[in-house]
Structures are given as structure tokens and as C-alpha cells.
Design a protein around this motif. Structure first.
Motif, PDB file in Angstrom:
ATOM      1  N   ARG A 191      -3.379   7.325  -3.246  1.00  0.00           N
ATOM      2  CA  ARG A 191      -3.628   6.064  -2.531  1.00  0.00           C
ATOM      3  C   ARG A 191      -3.674   4.955  -3.562  1.00  0.00           C
ATOM      4  NH1 ARG A 191      -8.300   6.256   1.976  1.00  0.00           N
ATOM      5  NH2 ARG A 191      -7.696   4.084   2.028  1.00  0.00           N
ATOM      6  N   TYR A 213       0.462  -5.385  -5.983  1.00  0.00           N
ATOM      7  CA  TYR A 213       0.859  -6.710  -5.547  1.00  0.00           C
ATOM      8  C   TYR A 213       2.191  -7.033  -6.206  1.00  0.00           C
ATOM      9  CZ  TYR A 213       0.792 -11.583  -4.301  1.00  0.00           C
ATOM     10  OH  TYR A 213       1.125 -12.795  -3.776  1.00  0.00           O
ATOM     11  N   SER A 237      -2.085  -4.036   7.588  1.00  0.00           N
ATOM     12  CA  SER A 237      -2.800  -2.783   7.774  1.00  0.00           C
ATOM     13  C   SER A 237      -4.223  -3.022   8.282  1.00  0.00           C
ATOM     14  CB  SER A 237      -2.864  -2.033   6.438  1.00  0.00           C
ATOM     15  OG  SER A 237      -3.666  -0.892   6.562  1.00  0.00           O
ATOM     16  N   GLY A 263       0.841  -1.189   0.000  1.00  0.00           N
ATOM     17  CA  GLY A 263       0.000   0.000   0.000  1.00  0.00           C
ATOM     18  C   GLY A 263       0.876   1.240   0.000  1.00  0.00           C
ATOM     19  N   LYS A 311      -2.659   0.528  -4.285  1.00  0.00           N
ATOM     20  CA  LYS A 311      -2.154  -0.753  -3.818  1.00  0.00           C
ATOM     21  C   LYS A 311      -1.545  -1.476  -5.004  1.00  0.00           C
ATOM     22  CE  LYS A 311      -6.734  -2.739  -4.016  1.00  0.00           C
ATOM     23  NZ  LYS A 311      -7.776  -3.415  -3.283  1.00  0.00           N
ATOM     24  N   ASN A 338       2.671  -2.847   4.236  1.00  0.00           N
ATOM     25  CA  ASN A 338       2.173  -4.154   3.829  1.00  0.00           C
ATOM     26  C   ASN A 338       0.665  -4.164   4.061  1.00  0.00           C
ATOM     27  OD1 ASN A 338       1.461  -6.841   3.578  1.00  0.00           O
ATOM     28  ND2 ASN A 338       3.240  -7.599   4.664  1.00  0.00           N
ATOM     29  N   LYS A 339      -0.107  -4.368   3.013  1.00  0.00           N
ATOM     30  CA  LYS A 339      -1.570  -4.348   3.123  1.00  0.00           C
ATOM     31  C   LYS A 339      -2.106  -5.450   4.028  1.00  0.00           C
ATOM     32  CE  LYS A 339      -4.315  -2.301   0.884  1.00  0.00           C
ATOM     33  NZ  LYS A 339      -5.155  -1.189   1.218  1.00  0.00           N
ATOM     34  N   GLU A 340      -1.381  -6.547   4.172  1.00  0.00           N
ATOM     35  CA  GLU A 340      -1.845  -7.625   5.049  1.00  0.00           C
ATOM     36  C   GLU A 340      -1.797  -7.219   6.512  1.00  0.00           C
ATOM     37  OE1 GLU A 340       0.656 -10.898   4.018  1.00  0.00           O
ATOM     38  OE2 GLU A 340      -0.602 -11.493   2.344  1.00  0.00           O
TER      39      GLU A 340
END
Length: 78
Positions: free
Chosen positions: A42, A46, A76, A27, A44, A72-74
Motif C-alpha cells: 500500500r 504524488y 477514493s 494510490g 501513495k 486517484n487518491k482524491e
């Protein structure tokens, strides 16, 4: 990771070169830290293991200081 950016009320572009050591959802946010919900960017992305990616963030005339947040989006809460 949060990085303060002296924007000096000017227009500019941030260029990031990111290389992933392992797979992760990334992110990226650019915002004014003085006020809530003032996101200028903003996104995201991968990234797969070993992948290298260049991300350019064009910004309009902005306040004196901005913050760039990469996370890291995981991990967040959002």
C-alpha cells in the motif's frame, strides 16, 4: 483500475512505469481479493504533470491470485 495477477504461490516483483498527464495523488495497492485487509503493498505517490515514475513492488510468496489496484487518491473514500 483493478488488475488480476496470477501469482501462482511464487515470489516475484511487479514493475510499473507511470507517466502523469496531469497532477494527481496516486494510490497503489496489492491485495488478496478473497480476504479483507490482506494488503501486501500500500503506497501513495504524488505525480506532477508530465512526470514519469518507475515503481517496483517486490512481493513475498503469495496466494494463487492477487489484485493490483491503481487509483486517484482524491476520488477514493479512504
Amino acid at each position: 483500475m483493478q488488475i488480476p495477477i496470477p501469482a501462482n504461490k511464487e515470489r516475484f516483483t511487479i514493475t510499473l512505469l507511470i507517466k502523469a498527464v496531469e497532477e494527481l495523488p496516486l494510490g497503489i495497492r496489492v491485495f488478496d481479493p478473497r480476504y479483507p485487509n490482506t494488503y501486501y503493498f500500500r503506497r501513495k505517490a504524488y505525480l506532477q504533470r508530465g512526470q514519469q515514475r518507475r515503481i517496483q513492488i517486490p512481493l513475498p510468496v503469495t496466494p494463487e491470485y492477487l489484485e493490483l489496484e491503481i487509483f486517484n487518491k482524491e476520488d477514493s473514500p479512504e
